[in-house]
Design a protein around this motif. Structure first.
Motif, PDB file in Angstrom:
ATOM      1  N   ASP A   1       2.232  41.730  39.794  1.00 42.21           N
ATOM      2  CA  ASP A   1       1.125  41.022  40.445  1.00 42.21           C
ATOM      3  C   ASP A   1       1.741  39.902  41.290  1.00 42.21           C
ATOM      4  OD1 ASP A   1      -1.058  39.565  41.240  1.00 42.21           O
ATOM      5  OD2 ASP A   1      -1.732  39.033  39.225  1.00 42.21           O
ATOM      6  N   TRP A   2       1.561  39.982  42.611  1.00 46.10           N
ATOM      7  CA  TRP A   2       2.224  39.017  43.497  1.00 46.10           C
ATOM      8  C   TRP A   2       1.567  37.641  43.507  1.00 46.10           C
ATOM      9  CZ3 TRP A   2       6.970  39.244  44.568  1.00 46.10           C
ATOM     10  CH2 TRP A   2       7.617  40.460  44.699  1.00 46.10           C
ATOM     11  N   CYS A   3       0.546  37.436  42.683  1.00 49.14           N
ATOM     12  CA  CYS A   3       0.058  36.071  42.467  1.00 49.14           C
ATOM     13  C   CYS A   3       0.995  35.318  41.513  1.00 49.14           C
ATOM     14  CB  CYS A   3      -1.357  36.079  41.890  1.00 49.14           C
ATOM     15  SG  CYS A   3      -2.597  36.771  43.008  1.00 49.14           S
ATOM     16  N   GLU A   4       1.958  36.032  40.943  1.00 51.18           N
ATOM     17  CA  GLU A   4       2.917  35.450  40.010  1.00 51.18           C
ATOM     18  C   GLU A   4       4.344  35.688  40.514  1.00 51.18           C
ATOM     19  OE1 GLU A   4       2.271  37.124  36.168  1.00 51.18           O
ATOM     20  OE2 GLU A   4       0.186  36.446  36.043  1.00 51.18           O
ATOM     21  N   ALA A   5       5.284  35.007  39.896  1.00 49.13           N
ATOM     22  CA  ALA A   5       6.693  35.173  40.250  1.00 49.13           C
ATOM     23  C   ALA A   5       7.225  36.492  39.718  1.00 49.13           C
ATOM     24  CB  ALA A   5       7.513  34.010  39.688  1.00 49.13           C
ATOM     25  N   PHE A   6       8.171  37.071  40.442  1.00 46.77           N
ATOM     26  CA  PHE A   6       8.775  38.343  40.050  1.00 46.77           C
ATOM     27  C   PHE A   6       9.820  38.106  38.957  1.00 46.77           C
ATOM     28  CE2 PHE A   6      11.500  42.107  40.634  1.00 46.77           C
ATOM     29  CZ  PHE A   6      10.535  43.100  40.659  1.00 46.77           C
ATOM     30  N   SER A   7      10.076  39.146  38.166  1.00 42.63           N
ATOM     31  CA  SER A   7      11.007  39.031  37.034  1.00 42.63           C
ATOM     32  C   SER A   7      12.454  39.228  37.495  1.00 42.63           C
ATOM     33  CB  SER A   7      10.647  40.062  35.956  1.00 42.63           C
ATOM     34  OG  SER A   7       9.381  39.788  35.409  1.00 42.63           O
ATOM     35  N   THR A   8      12.945  38.259  38.235  1.00 46.01           N
ATOM     36  CA  THR A   8      14.336  38.284  38.672  1.00 46.01           C
ATOM     37  C   THR A   8      14.811  36.869  38.941  1.00 46.01           C
ATOM     38  OG1 THR A   8      15.898  39.383  40.172  1.00 46.01           O
ATOM     39  CG2 THR A   8      13.914  38.475  41.177  1.00 46.01           C
ATOM     40  N   TYR A   9      16.118  36.743  39.142  1.00 46.90           N
ATOM     41  CA  TYR A   9      16.725  35.454  39.454  1.00 46.90           C
ATOM     42  C   TYR A   9      16.596  35.159  40.950  1.00 46.90           C
ATOM     43  CZ  TYR A   9      18.956  35.087  34.866  1.00 46.90           C
ATOM     44  OH  TYR A   9      19.204  34.966  33.521  1.00 46.90           O
ATOM     45  N   PRO A  10      16.841  33.921  41.349  1.00 49.29           N
ATOM     46  CA  PRO A  10      16.907  33.617  42.784  1.00 49.29           C
ATOM     47  C   PRO A  10      18.082  34.347  43.441  1.00 49.29           C
ATOM     48  CG  PRO A  10      16.657  31.594  41.496  1.00 49.29           C
ATOM     49  CD  PRO A  10      16.964  32.694  40.532  1.00 49.29           C
ATOM     50  N   ARG A  11      17.936  34.589  44.750  1.00 51.21           N
ATOM     51  CA  ARG A  11      19.021  35.125  45.583  1.00 51.21           C
ATOM     52  C   ARG A  11      19.523  36.488  45.095  1.00 51.21           C
ATOM     53  NH1 ARG A  11      19.811  30.187  43.998  1.00 51.21           N
ATOM     54  NH2 ARG A  11      21.357  30.878  42.464  1.00 51.21           N
ATOM     55  N   THR A  12      18.609  37.411  44.839  1.00 51.63           N
ATOM     56  CA  THR A  12      19.029  38.704  44.286  1.00 51.63           C
ATOM     57  C   THR A  12      18.733  39.897  45.191  1.00 51.63           C
ATOM     58  OG1 THR A  12      16.999  38.593  42.941  1.00 51.63           O
ATOM     59  CG2 THR A  12      19.057  38.091  41.850  1.00 51.63           C
ATOM     60  N   TYR A  13      18.032  39.712  46.319  1.00 53.39           N
ATOM     61  CA  TYR A  13      17.729  40.833  47.213  1.00 53.39           C
ATOM     62  C   TYR A  13      18.190  40.536  48.639  1.00 53.39           C
ATOM     63  CZ  TYR A  13      15.209  43.260  43.570  1.00 53.39           C
ATOM     64  OH  TYR A  13      14.910  43.937  42.409  1.00 53.39           O
ATOM     65  N   ASP A  14      18.715  41.579  49.285  1.00 52.93           N
ATOM     66  CA  ASP A  14      19.169  41.467  50.673  1.00 52.93           C
ATOM     67  C   ASP A  14      18.048  41.719  51.672  1.00 52.93           C
ATOM     68  OD1 ASP A  14      22.087  41.195  50.128  1.00 52.93           O
ATOM     69  OD2 ASP A  14      21.843  43.210  49.323  1.00 52.93           O
ATOM     70  N   LEU A  15      17.066  42.514  51.268  1.00 52.45           N
ATOM     71  CA  LEU A  15      15.971  42.872  52.163  1.00 52.45           C
ATOM     72  C   LEU A  15      14.684  42.993  51.379  1.00 52.45           C
ATOM     73  CD1 LEU A  15      14.778  43.894  54.895  1.00 52.45           C
ATOM     74  CD2 LEU A  15      15.470  46.203  54.211  1.00 52.45           C
ATOM     75  N   LEU A  16      13.642  42.325  51.862  1.00 59.21           N
ATOM     76  CA  LEU A  16      12.288  42.475  51.330  1.00 59.21           C
ATOM     77  C   LEU A  16      11.439  43.162  52.392  1.00 59.21           C
ATOM     78  CD1 LEU A  16      11.772  38.911  49.793  1.00 59.21           C
ATOM     79  CD2 LEU A  16      12.609  40.965  48.633  1.00 59.21           C
ATOM     80  N   HIS A  17      10.710  44.184  51.985  1.00 56.25           N
ATOM     81  CA  HIS A  17       9.829  44.900  52.911  1.00 56.25           C
ATOM     82  C   HIS A  17       8.411  44.879  52.359  1.00 56.25           C
ATOM     83  CE1 HIS A  17       7.637  48.648  54.076  1.00 56.25           C
ATOM     84  NE2 HIS A  17       8.013  48.244  55.266  1.00 56.25           N
ATOM     85  N   LEU A  18       7.461  44.602  53.220  1.00 58.98           N
ATOM     86  CA  LEU A  18       6.060  44.682  52.803  1.00 58.98           C
ATOM     87  C   LEU A  18       5.231  45.308  53.911  1.00 58.98           C
ATOM     88  CD1 LEU A  18       4.159  42.244  54.234  1.00 58.98           C
ATOM     89  CD2 LEU A  18       5.558  40.831  52.735  1.00 58.98           C
ATOM     90  N   ASP A  19       4.186  45.983  53.485  1.00 56.99           N
ATOM     91  CA  ASP A  19       3.310  46.707  54.401  1.00 56.99           C
ATOM     92  C   ASP A  19       1.860  46.341  54.092  1.00 56.99           C
ATOM     93  OD1 ASP A  19       2.061  48.507  56.088  1.00 56.99           O
ATOM     94  OD2 ASP A  19       2.378  50.233  54.773  1.00 56.99           O
ATOM     95  N   GLY A  20       1.333  45.349  54.821  1.00 53.54           N
ATOM     96  CA  GLY A  20      -0.055  44.956  54.639  1.00 53.54           C
ATOM     97  C   GLY A  20      -0.339  44.254  53.326  1.00 53.54           C
ATOM     98  N   LEU A  21       0.667  43.629  52.741  1.00 50.59           N
ATOM     99  CA  LEU A  21       0.481  42.959  51.452  1.00 50.59           C
ATOM    100  C   LEU A  21      -0.526  41.816  51.544  1.00 50.59           C
ATOM    101  CD1 LEU A  21       1.349  42.483  48.472  1.00 50.59           C
ATOM    102  CD2 LEU A  21       3.145  40.994  49.350  1.00 50.59           C
ATOM    103  N   PHE A  22      -0.449  41.017  52.607  1.00 47.68           N
ATOM    104  CA  PHE A  22      -1.358  39.877  52.731  1.00 47.68           C
ATOM    105  C   PHE A  22      -2.782  40.334  53.038  1.00 47.68           C
ATOM    106  CE2 PHE A  22       2.858  38.112  53.580  1.00 47.68           C
ATOM    107  CZ  PHE A  22       2.866  37.083  52.645  1.00 47.68           C
ATOM    108  N   SER A  23      -2.915  41.412  53.784  1.00 44.93           N
ATOM    109  CA  SER A  23      -4.253  41.970  54.027  1.00 44.93           C
ATOM    110  C   SER A  23      -4.889  42.422  52.717  1.00 44.93           C
ATOM    111  CB  SER A  23      -4.161  43.164  54.986  1.00 44.93           C
ATOM    112  OG  SER A  23      -3.696  42.772  56.249  1.00 44.93           O
ATOM    113  N   ALA A  24      -4.078  42.988  51.832  1.00 43.88           N
ATOM    114  CA  ALA A  24      -4.596  43.527  50.578  1.00 43.88           C
ATOM    115  C   ALA A  24      -4.808  42.467  49.506  1.00 43.88           C
ATOM    116  CB  ALA A  24      -3.646  44.606  50.050  1.00 43.88           C
TER     117      ALA A  24
END
Length: 597
Positions: A499-522
């Motif tokens: 649920d993106w209203c909450e923080a993801f279960s990972t540490y800081p600085r762990t992904y090179d690329l984030l991709h989203l498709d209409g996440l804010f619209s939804a």
């Protein structure tokens, strides 16, 4: 009124029954009709208010969201490894029973941090794959606990400015390669593409999952944030898929019948305690015909018991209890040699029919909880029985890898509006989109991008389109959207519910690329844009990228906030050049805190 003989007239009483009954029926029908109109109109109004930019009629002008320029401050240095929902500073607020304090416990809204998490002093851009599998910069994950406490087991060792990963572990101190070689001898399905997805509970620094990558098996390495310090952070720094988590009181964030194989190498999970609920959860997420591998106590107790600070009688009792519990939940011992034992989850329905007997333990789950419900869903001491109608969920019924990647899974029809046709359409659509993305972001497909997250996938189409690139993708399905994650796993990919209203279960600085498709619209009607973007900044590596595919209604506001997070963004057209949708290509800058020494 009476007859002449003095008896009551029968029609007097019945004469008013029919009109009254008819009136009640008419009123009920009218109220149902009006209620339906009201509810549908209310839902239509809410939907239009949220997504008015996405579905505006042709020719109608859209007024994009406009916000004032904003600048987010730096967090203090103590937040450099901040994990909001698994924060050690909040552990004291939660119970120690079954280590529930290590589960997700997100801070209330008034405690949310509105600042940028700084990197550690001396942070460098991570070493690139595949070299990163064997070494990482010490300053990027500056923790020595494992190095000091596990030095004889060769998990890792510090050498100059780097941590080196020799490939050791508690049960394989001489190297993970030989350990997996033995495992493949015991499970031939690991060699021929039958087994594609795996989960490693209590993963250490993910050496097992890292070795399996070279053998075509994609593993989710799972470990809590505990006294081992940054197991998952080490794994992700190496470029190996991993997520924070623990089997405790709640289900893991995966659908039922997901993984082809599960593994525990002396992970210290008390499998037979608390009614066997931990093993029952492994049973739930393992697909029929899948394998559970255990090495360490009480396997091979005849030779190992002296090193486990117990008696041989205690270890034999533990092994007998484990075998009895596994048999009762429809596992069979598949193979065993030295320190490794392998059980297989039965796909024969005759075993599960025995669970109908109320005297059996564990019993069949019949409490109405959905088998795939996996977001803050309590564990139950009962067996989630596979659906006998789902013939192609079984491991031996799936196409072998890589054919299964593009074959429409049987479970796509369980999704509302899902079908083999819609799956094929989605697959083709993402091939075109990925090709366009590579033109906009030439780093995609090179060794500059290794750890990728698709923040709101449908069927894992983006991950499938880039499967031949030197990267892996964590596919995220929203807990508030149709649960399509089972389809992702059936095609041989990995992911999690979130649920993106909450923080993801990972540490800081762990992904090179984030991709989203209409996440804010939804999700903008539930989740405040500011906090979603700040969370994206937390988990994105410095110099990492974001591909934000979004309605024109939101892109300018997103770009404004991104600038306040020290990102650089540019607006691009989609592959079809439609006006109502745009693409933001953003890059997070590397900066060092002014508050550090």
């Amino acid at each position: 009124m009476k007859h002449k003989d003095g008896k009551p007239h029968q029609s007097d009483k019945s004469s008013w029954k029919v009109p009254v009954a008819l009136t009640v029926v008419v009123l009920c029908g009218l109220s149902f009709y009006l209620g339906g109109i009201f509810c549908s109109e209310r839902e239509r109004y809410v939907a239009e208010a949220v997504n008015k930019a996405v579905d505006t009629p042709t020719g109608t002008a859209t007024v994009p969201v406009q916000i004032k320029a904003v600048s987010f401050p730096e967090c203090s240095a103590e937040y450099q490894d901040y994990t909001p929902c698994t924060d050690p500073k909040r552990w004291h607020k939660y119970g120690r029973h079954r280590l529930a304090f290590l589960e997700r416990h997100c801070p209330p809204s008034f405690e949310r941090q509105e600042c940028l998490v700084p990197p550690p002093d001396g942070y460098k851009s991570p070493i690139r794959w595949p070299k990163s599998k064997n070494e990482c910069w010490y300053r990027n994950v500056p923790y020595d606990w494992i190095n000091k406490q596990k030095s004889n087991q060769h998990w890792l060792k510090k050498e100059g400015e780097k941590f080196l990963f020799p490939g050791g572990g508690t049960m394989f101190p001489n190297g993970v390669g030989a350990y997996v070689d033995l495992m493949q001898d015991l499970i031939p399905q690991m060699k021929d593409g039958t087994i594609r997805t795996a989960i490693d509970t209590g993963c250490g620094v993910a050496s097992w999952g890292g070795d399996l990558l070279d053998r075509g098996i994609l593993t989710v390495s799972l470990a809590p944030r505990d006294n081992h310090q940054a197991q998952v952070q080490f794994a992700l720094e190496r470029g190996i898929p991993a997520i924070l988590g623990i089997i405790s009181t709640q289900r893991l964030p995966f659908p039922s019948n997901s993984f082809d194989m599960a593994h525990c190498s002396r992970c210290l999970i008390p499998w037979t305690e608390f009614g066997g609920v931990y093993l029952l959860e492994v049973h739930r997420i393992l697909r029929p015909g899948g394998f559970w591998v255990l090495s360490g106590p009480p396997v091979n107790y005849q030779r190992r018991w002296r090193g486990w600070n117990t008696t041989i009688e205690e270890q034999k009792s533990d092994y007998d209890k484990l075998q009895e519990l596994l048999t009762s939940m429809c596992f069979k011992l598949f193979n065993k040699k030295d320190d490794i034992a392998v059980w297989q989850k039965l796909s024969d329905n005759s075993c599960y029919k025995k669970l109908d007997n109320p005297d059996n333990y564990p019993s069949k789950c019949d409490d109405g909880t959905e088998p795939d419900s996996a977001w803050y869903t309590p564990l139950r001491p009962c067996v989630v029985v596979p659906n006998p109608a789902a013939k192609k969920v079984k491991l031996d019924a799936l196409p072998k890898w890589p054919e299964r990647l593009h074959a429409a899974p049987e479970r796509v029809s369980d999704v509302r509006g899902g079908s083999a046709g819609s799956f094929k359409h989605d697959d083709g659509k993402w091939k075109a989109r990925a090709k366009h993305y590579k033109k906009l972001l030439p780093a995609l497909g090179t060794d500059k991008i290794r750890n990728v997250m698709d923040m709101n996938t449908l069927y894992g189409g983006f991950a499938a389109a880039v499967v031949d690139d030197p990267l892996w993708v964590m596919n995220v399905v929203s807990s508030y959207s149709p649960n399509t994650l089972s389809v992702v796993y059936d095609r041989g990919l990995i992911g999690t519910i979130h649920d993106w209203c909450e923080a993801f279960s990972t540490y800081p600085r762990t992904y090179d690329l984030l991709h989203l498709d209409g996440l804010f619209s939804a999700e903008s009607h539930r989740c405040e844009m500011k906090y979603v973007l700040l969370e994206m900044d937390r988990i994105l590596r410095p110099n990492g990228y974001a591909i934000i595919r979004e309605s024109s209604y939101f892109v300018d506001a997103i770009a404004t906030m991104a600038k306040g997070m020290r990102w650089s963004c540019r607006k691009e057209e989609t592959e079809y050049g439609v006006e109502k949708e745009k693409i933001l290509i953003c890059q997070k800058k590397l900066w060092y805190s002014k508050l550090n020494s």
